[in-house]
Design an enzyme around this catalytic site. Structure first.
Site, PDB file in Angstrom:
ATOM      1  N   LYS A  61       0.862  -1.178   0.000  1.00 44.90           N
ATOM      2  CA  LYS A  61       0.000   0.000   0.000  1.00 44.90           C
ATOM      3  C   LYS A  61       0.902   1.232   0.000  1.00 44.90           C
ATOM      4  O   LYS A  61       1.936   1.241   0.683  1.00 44.90           O
ATOM      5  CB  LYS A  61      -0.879  -0.029   1.254  1.00 44.90           C
ATOM      6  CG  LYS A  61      -1.906   1.089   1.334  1.00 44.90           C
ATOM      7  CD  LYS A  61      -2.787   0.952   2.586  1.00 44.90           C
ATOM      8  CE  LYS A  61      -3.851   2.026   2.659  1.00 44.90           C
ATOM      9  NZ  LYS A  61      -4.711   1.904   3.850  1.00 44.90           N
TER      10      LYS A  61
ATOM     11  N   SER B 165     -10.095  -0.220   7.207  1.00 45.78           N
ATOM     12  CA  SER B 165      -9.484  -0.017   5.889  1.00 45.78           C
ATOM     13  C   SER B 165      -8.804  -1.234   5.271  1.00 45.78           C
ATOM     14  O   SER B 165      -8.425  -1.195   4.103  1.00 45.78           O
ATOM     15  CB  SER B 165      -8.458   1.115   5.953  1.00 45.78           C
ATOM     16  OG  SER B 165      -9.096   2.360   5.882  1.00 45.78           O
TER      17      SER B 165
ATOM     18  N   SER C 268      -9.793   2.116   3.004  1.00 46.43           N
ATOM     19  CA  SER C 268      -8.865   2.843   2.165  1.00 46.43           C
ATOM     20  C   SER C 268      -7.873   1.966   1.398  1.00 46.43           C
ATOM     21  O   SER C 268      -7.286   2.427   0.428  1.00 46.43           O
ATOM     22  CB  SER C 268      -8.085   3.835   3.021  1.00 46.43           C
ATOM     23  OG  SER C 268      -7.215   3.155   3.914  1.00 46.43           O
TER      24      SER C 268
END
Lengths: 95, 486
Positions: B78, B177, B153
């Protein structure tokens, strides 16, 4: 609306955020909704409840005050927008 | 089977047997990313050159007998994790030009174990969002339906794993997330106990809630990754100094006698009926395997979303004060003075949702409001944590739906922050109380995947992983692959 434009301007200044007129109008509406939403907490009885300090109940760890990292200024300053002789440049602060 | 459809565990066996090399595997996946990611927008940066070089050294290490736990296995990070020499944007214009000068501990540990980084995945800006629509780099699309959000997210991580562009990805979870996008894309997502995985080099959003974890296709793969990622780090002041167990060792054991808690108070308002039914079906499967269900009370759980939306913005407003246009990140041009430089650099560099959360935080922390909002929220947070503690006296884990509905259409909730926030109603409690939690795929609603949410007591990861793995021995939801990405 629980917040007015003046309050939002004050908050934006505290947060050091420049907002456009359009953003102000939207922020008044949406921040008011958020504040109204979180206001439901005020109805909860929290007498004698100690506010949480750490989710796993751990205490702050300490270590001896030894030098552990070497100065790597030039490497880190490669991401800086403006530097001269290892110094960060900002607009003039003193006349 | 094609390499891209294999799990980390299967790929590991393939590399061990010499069926293919890491270079071949890495090239195959890079080709897939090049061909398919245009549709998804799951990647912000693809690191082809570095990946092939790392794969070549992994192959060499393997030949020499130095085989790390992730040796030669390609993964995605990420874009919230700092990667030395590689652009690290956190999904923001603010960091569009930021080349990290160091590695996050998670990145370093995985590199030391031999992992190959394919690239950096797209995400909501500064991890603030539940749909990946707040990214400066545009929304990610859901591989199961390109008109839908993959959740957020960690949307890029989830989409890349679901679309078989990568076998596994790292993620971070502040309010859901990792788990919500895992549920919405039919993947496995684990958020470990607060402090289990180092936060060093993971760009901070809300430091008392943030925790790194992973998105994979199986619970077994999550166990494999967690073994590498977990552990004490003196560079993270909230890291917990506790031995890391062998997470793979116990996952084969039966769940007979496991006590599964079902929360009595979870309001079903807003829960899409069939999504709730799939979670109930999954709990019935656990029962058929020998688990027992027990109703538990979490009387304050419905307060978790408003509590979170005081605590998280407060911490975000403090953390993001570091972006000043002076030391790194976006800088406004032709500033009149220092104040103008700060205000315009931040006004230009941050997107709408990030500004909204910074301002919410500044408000709840401001003079005269601090006690009424921040202290109050930390008190309610303690009540919620106490409720969980009491519940875990009677049960081993708590189960339910991960998200209230399957993936929603892009654009559907973007204008209403409260509706967007309520997406995380089932996941936020675990962050507030610092508990480990996992989402595993448990079926489909209108051809879109939904997840089963499992929450454990502090450091209960082994039991969660065992439960997830055993469930996946009985079911095959996690094997389903979106038609367009087979």
């Amino acid at each position: 609306m629980s917040l007015d434009k003046e309050q939002v301007q004050h908050i934006a200044m505290l947060a050091r955020l420049n907002l456009s007129d359009e953003e102000y109008a939207e922020s008044v509406e949406k921040l008011s909704k958020i504040v109204d939403f979180v206001d439901q907490l005020s109805a909860v009885d929290t007498t004698d409840v100690v506010p949480m300090a750490h989710p796993v109940d751990a205490a702050q760890r300490l270590r001896p005050d030894d030098v552990t990292a070497t100065n790597d200024r030039d490497h880190y300053q490669q991401n800086a927008p403006e530097v001269v002789d290892g110094l960060y440049l900002v607009p003039k602060v003193l006349e | 089977m094609d390499m891209h459809r294999q799990t980390l565990t299967e790929l590991c066996a393939g590399l061990d047997k010499g069926d293919f090399t890491s270079v071949e595997l890495t090239q195959t996946l890079l080709d897939r990313v090049a061909a398919q990611d245009e549709k998804l927008n799951a990647f912000i940066t693809v690191t082809s050159t570095e990946a092939l070089a790392a794969a070549a050294s992994a192959d060499k290490a393997r030949a020499a007998g130095n085989i790390g736990a992730l040796n030669g296995l390609p993964i995605v990070h990420k874009d919230i994790f700092c990667t030395e020499g590689i652009k690290t944007t956190c999904g923001s214009k603010m960091l569009d030009n930021f080349i990290s000068p160091y590695n996050a501990t998670v990145v370093q540990k995985m590199a030391d174990a031999g992992a190959v980084i394919l690239g950096k995945s797209n995400m909501d800006e500064f991890a603030m969002g539940s749909s990946n629509e707040t990214s400066f780099f545009g929304p990610v699309r859901n591989p199961w339906n390109l008109e839908c959000s993959p959740g957020g997210s960690s949307g890029g991580s989830a989409a890349s794993v679901a679309a078989r562009l990568a076998p596994a990805a790292t993620g971070t979870d502040t309010g859901g997330s990792i788990r919500q996008p895992a549920a919405l894309t039919g993947t496995v997502g684990l958020k470990p106990t607060y402090g289990r995985v180092s936060r060093y080099g993971m760009i901070a959003f809300a430091s008392s809630l943030d925790q790194a974890g992973m998105i994979t296709r199986s619970a077994e793969d999550a166990a494999r990754m967690l073994g590498v990622m977990a552990g004490f780090d003196e560079r993270d002041s909230t890291s917990i100094d506790q031995a890391v167990p062998d997470y793979l060792a116990g996952i084969g054991e039966s769940i007979k006698g496991l006590r599964v808690g079902v929360v009595r108070q979870h309001s079903d308002e807003g829960l899409e009926e069939r999504t709730g039914a799939r979670a109930k079906d999954a709990i019935a499967v656990l029962e058929s395997m020998g688990a027992t269900t027990v109703e538990v009370d979490l009387p304050n759980i419905d307060l978790s979303v408003p509590t979170y939306y005081v605590v998280a913005p407060a911490e975000c407003s403090s953390n993001l004060s570091r972006f000043d246009g002076v030391r790194f990140g976006h800088r406004a041009e032709n500033a009149e003075d220092l104040l103008d430089l700060y205000c315009r650099s931040r006004g230009e560099g941050f997107g709408d949702e990030v500004k909204r959360r910074i301002m919410t935080g500044a408000y709840v922390l401001s003079a005269g409001y601090y006690d009424a909002y921040y202290i109050k929220a930390q008190q309610v947070r303690q009540l919620i944590a106490d409720d969980f503690k009491k519940a875990f006296a009677d049960v081993d884990l708590i189960a339910g739906p991960t998200a209230p509905s399957p993936a929603f259409k892009l654009g559907d909730k973007v204008d209403d922050p409260i509706q967007m926030y309520l997406n995380d109603i089932y996941t936020i409690g675990a962050n507030l109380a610092g508990l480990p939690a996992m989402s595993v795929p448990c079926g489909f609603v209108d051809d879109m995947p939904v997840g089963l949410h499992l929450v454990g007591p502090h450091f209960g990861e082994e039991m969660l992983l065992r439960c997830g793995h055993q469930y996946q021995q009985e079911t095959d939801w996690h094997i389903a692959c979106p038609e367009a990405f087979k």
